[in-house]
Design an enzyme around this catalytic site. Structure first.
Site, PDB file in Angstrom:
ATOM      1  N   GLU A 112      -1.756   5.917  -8.636  1.00  0.00           N
ATOM      2  CA  GLU A 112      -2.646   6.977  -8.103  1.00  0.00           C
ATOM      3  C   GLU A 112      -2.517   8.266  -8.881  1.00  0.00           C
ATOM      4  OE1 GLU A 112      -2.812   7.461  -3.829  1.00  0.00           O
ATOM      5  OE2 GLU A 112      -3.304   9.600  -4.011  1.00  0.00           O
ATOM      6  N   ALA A 171     -11.286   5.412   3.199  1.00  0.00           N
ATOM      7  CA  ALA A 171     -12.722   5.107   3.139  1.00  0.00           C
ATOM      8  C   ALA A 171     -13.308   4.631   4.474  1.00  0.00           C
ATOM      9  CB  ALA A 171     -12.968   4.055   2.070  1.00  0.00           C
ATOM     10  N   SER A 172     -12.543   4.727   5.563  1.00  0.00           N
ATOM     11  CA  SER A 172     -13.070   4.234   6.852  1.00  0.00           C
ATOM     12  C   SER A 172     -14.346   4.956   7.270  1.00  0.00           C
ATOM     13  CB  SER A 172     -12.012   4.401   7.959  1.00  0.00           C
ATOM     14  OG  SER A 172     -11.117   3.317   7.950  1.00  0.00           O
ATOM     15  N   ASP A 176       2.618   5.058  -5.402  1.00  0.00           N
ATOM     16  CA  ASP A 176       1.944   6.316  -5.106  1.00  0.00           C
ATOM     17  C   ASP A 176       2.855   7.478  -5.502  1.00  0.00           C
ATOM     18  OD1 ASP A 176       0.813   8.586  -4.105  1.00  0.00           O
ATOM     19  OD2 ASP A 176       0.552   7.838  -2.058  1.00  0.00           O
ATOM     20  N   HIS A 214      -9.343   5.173  -1.495  1.00  0.00           N
ATOM     21  CA  HIS A 214      -8.553   5.232  -0.256  1.00  0.00           C
ATOM     22  C   HIS A 214      -9.302   6.081   0.767  1.00  0.00           C
ATOM     23  CE1 HIS A 214      -4.420   3.743  -1.446  1.00  0.00           C
ATOM     24  NE2 HIS A 214      -5.120   3.637  -2.560  1.00  0.00           N
ATOM     25  N   ASN A 247     -10.055   0.778   0.648  1.00  0.00           N
ATOM     26  CA  ASN A 247      -9.021   0.672   1.679  1.00  0.00           C
ATOM     27  C   ASN A 247      -9.539   1.052   3.061  1.00  0.00           C
ATOM     28  OD1 ASN A 247      -7.440   0.207  -0.536  1.00  0.00           O
ATOM     29  ND2 ASN A 247      -5.880   1.707  -0.015  1.00  0.00           N
ATOM     30  N   THR A 248      -9.184   0.247   4.026  1.00  0.00           N
ATOM     31  CA  THR A 248      -9.601   0.487   5.411  1.00  0.00           C
ATOM     32  C   THR A 248      -8.436   0.253   6.359  1.00  0.00           C
ATOM     33  OG1 THR A 248     -11.831  -0.303   4.870  1.00  0.00           O
ATOM     34  CG2 THR A 248     -11.274  -0.185   7.196  1.00  0.00           C
ATOM     35  N   ASP A 249      -8.067   1.278   7.089  1.00  0.00           N
ATOM     36  CA  ASP A 249      -7.043   1.165   8.121  1.00  0.00           C
ATOM     37  C   ASP A 249      -7.571   1.764   9.431  1.00  0.00           C
ATOM     38  OD1 ASP A 249      -4.775   0.944   9.606  1.00  0.00           O
ATOM     39  OD2 ASP A 249      -3.550   2.314   8.440  1.00  0.00           O
ATOM     40  N   ASP A 301       0.850  -1.198   0.000  1.00  0.00           N
ATOM     41  CA  ASP A 301       0.000   0.000   0.000  1.00  0.00           C
ATOM     42  C   ASP A 301       0.890   1.254   0.000  1.00  0.00           C
ATOM     43  OD1 ASP A 301      -2.372   1.483   0.249  1.00  0.00           O
ATOM     44  OD2 ASP A 301      -2.294   1.452   2.445  1.00  0.00           O
TER      45      ASP A 301
HETATM   46  P1  13P Z   1      -8.535   5.121   6.236  1.00  0.00           P
HETATM   47  O1  13P Z   1      -7.596   6.013   6.982  1.00  0.00           O
HETATM   48  O2  13P Z   1      -9.808   5.809   5.906  1.00  0.00           O
HETATM   49  O3  13P Z   1      -8.761   3.821   6.903  1.00  0.00           O
HETATM   50  O4  13P Z   1      -7.840   4.792   4.814  1.00  0.00           O
HETATM   51  C1  13P Z   1      -6.834   3.823   4.731  1.00  0.00           C
HETATM   52  C2  13P Z   1      -6.150   3.818   3.426  1.00  0.00           C
HETATM   53  O5  13P Z   1      -6.540   4.444   2.455  1.00  0.00           O
HETATM   54  C3  13P Z   1      -4.945   2.999   3.313  1.00  0.00           C
HETATM   55  O6  13P Z   1      -4.321   3.117   2.086  1.00  0.00           O
HETATM   56  O1  G3H Z   2      -2.849   5.161   3.958  1.00  0.00           O
HETATM   57  C1  G3H Z   2      -2.643   4.167   4.588  1.00  0.00           C
HETATM   58  C2  G3H Z   2      -2.456   4.030   6.009  1.00  0.00           C
HETATM   59  O2  G3H Z   2      -3.543   4.459   6.769  1.00  0.00           O
HETATM   60  C3  G3H Z   2      -1.150   4.650   6.471  1.00  0.00           C
HETATM   61  O3  G3H Z   2      -0.628   3.733   7.317  1.00  0.00           O
HETATM   62  O4  G3H Z   2       0.811   4.447   9.187  1.00  0.00           O
HETATM   63  O5  G3H Z   2       1.148   2.267   8.014  1.00  0.00           O
HETATM   64  O6  G3H Z   2       1.775   4.402   6.868  1.00  0.00           O
HETATM   65  P1  G3H Z   2       0.880   3.738   7.876  1.00  0.00           P
HETATM   66 ZN    ZN Z   3      -4.423   5.101   1.259  1.00  0.00          ZN
END
Ligand code: 13P
Ligand code: G3H
Ligand code: ZN
Length: 313
Positions: A132, A210-211, A102, A208, A257-259, A80
């Site tokens: 991107e 998208a949480s 990216d 991206h 994407n969800t983080d 990612d």
């Molecule tokens: P969020 O911060 O919305 O979860 O997005 C994560 C993301 O885009 C990782 O590439």
């Molecule tokens: O965009 C993606 C993540 O939310 C960033 O995560 O802290 O592992 O770089 P990272």
């Molecule tokens: Zn992202």
């Protein structure tokens, strides 16, 4: 089974749903994502940033992902927000089945040049490439785009970019942001722009930032913030509503994407456990609730993305 991004997104395109891409940094997060994918019979993308690789080591992440990919659902191992060409090359050589380059903050021509170079390396190894165009705002560890640097994707530029680079998937900027503070005003995406991009670009589109930032879970994370000392942070958190995600999928988004939602679930679990059990001492017990909450979050996202029961062996 381990598969490529191109394959899972082609199936998503046919079925008009999106596949969840979840950021993974350690064993517990990976287990939460994979166990849920298996329970929900959903294809899944495990993604690691360069920050995750710095933290856990690429070899550890690949080894864990290989075990995870024994699951009876399609699993993609994806890099990612790759920015360092050396890391990207290493990922391609070492077993990732997909990489993102990216170059969104670079001048257009340089982004095209670098992306093409990576597409050449990746395709020679049977690896997919996400690129991107347009810059998505937000600040995470190594992904840092200020409000001023962020800009929405121009549909015509997206068409030329996808054609000139030969990428397999394209991340675009239509109003989302990384992190828990995505919108200052109304939480709304630029769906007309997204539709236009989809009509011009042949490869699947990626969303991206998208949480959802579920209010109840965020509030739960903030419970006893007086003890932790971070009460101020609650105000202003806002994620992407499910209705906007559904519109985005109808308009052509195929990877989401969800983080942040996983980070909130993880943190809530650790805080609640340590606050309620002062004697907690066993790392496995300290992380147990976090894993359950992350599984709930992944399940919830998969329901909205429409990818449940889409795994074919
Ligand atoms: P969020 O911060 O919305 O979860 O997005 C994560 C993301 O885009 C990782 O590439
Ligand atoms: O965009 C993606 C993540 O939310 C960033 O995560 O802290 O592992 O770089 P990272
Ligand atoms: Zn992202």
């Amino acid at each position: 089974m381990l598969t490529t991004l191109k394959q899972v997104l082609a199936a998503a395109d046919r079925g008009k749903y999106a596949v969840g891409a979840f950021n993974v940094n350690n064993l517990e997060i990976l287990q939460a994502v994979i166990e849920t994918a298996v329970e929900e019979k959903a294809p899944v993308i495990i993604q690691t940033t360069e920050g995750a690789i710095e933290y856990a080591g690429m070899d550890y992440l690949i080894a864990m992902a290989r075990v995870a990919a024994k699951a009876p659902v399609p699993v993609v191992l994806h890099l990612d927000h790759g920015k360092d060409l050396k890391v990207i090359r290493q990922a391609i050589r070492s077993g990732y089945t997909s990489v993102m380059y990216d170059g969104s903050l670079l001048p257009y021509e340089q982004n095209v040049r670098n992306t093409r170079k990576i597409v050449g390396w990746a395709h020679a190894a049977g690896v997919s490439v996400e690129a991107e165009i347009g810059a998505i705002k937000g600040i995470e560890d190594l992904v840092h785009v200020s409000d001023k640097q962020a800009f929405f994707t121009d549909p015509d530029e997206a068409r030329r970019f996808a054609r000139d680079t030969g990428c397999d998937a394209l991340a675009i900027s239509v109003g989302t942001a990384h992190g828990a503070y995505k919108f200052k005003a109304e939480a709304k995406l630029d769906i007309p722009r997204l539709r236009k991009i989809d009509s011009l670009v042949k490869v699947p589109l990626v969303l991206h930032g998208a949480s959802e930032v579920d209010r109840a879970m965020f509030r739960r994370m903030k419970n006893r913030c007086d003890i932790i000392g971070d009460c101020k942070r609650l105000s202003g958190a806002k994620g992407v509503p499910d209705a906007e995600i559904r519109k985005a999928i109808r308009a052509g988004i195929r990877k989401i994407n969800t983080d942040t939602d996983l980070r909130i679930a993880f943190t809530t679990g650790v805080r609640e456990t340590l606050l309620s059990d002062k004697k907690a001492f066993d790392p496995r017990k300290i992380l147990a609730l976090s894993k359950e909450l992350m599984k709930d979050a992944v399940r919830d996202r998969m329901l909205v993305f429409g990818c449940r029961n889409k795994a074919k062996r």
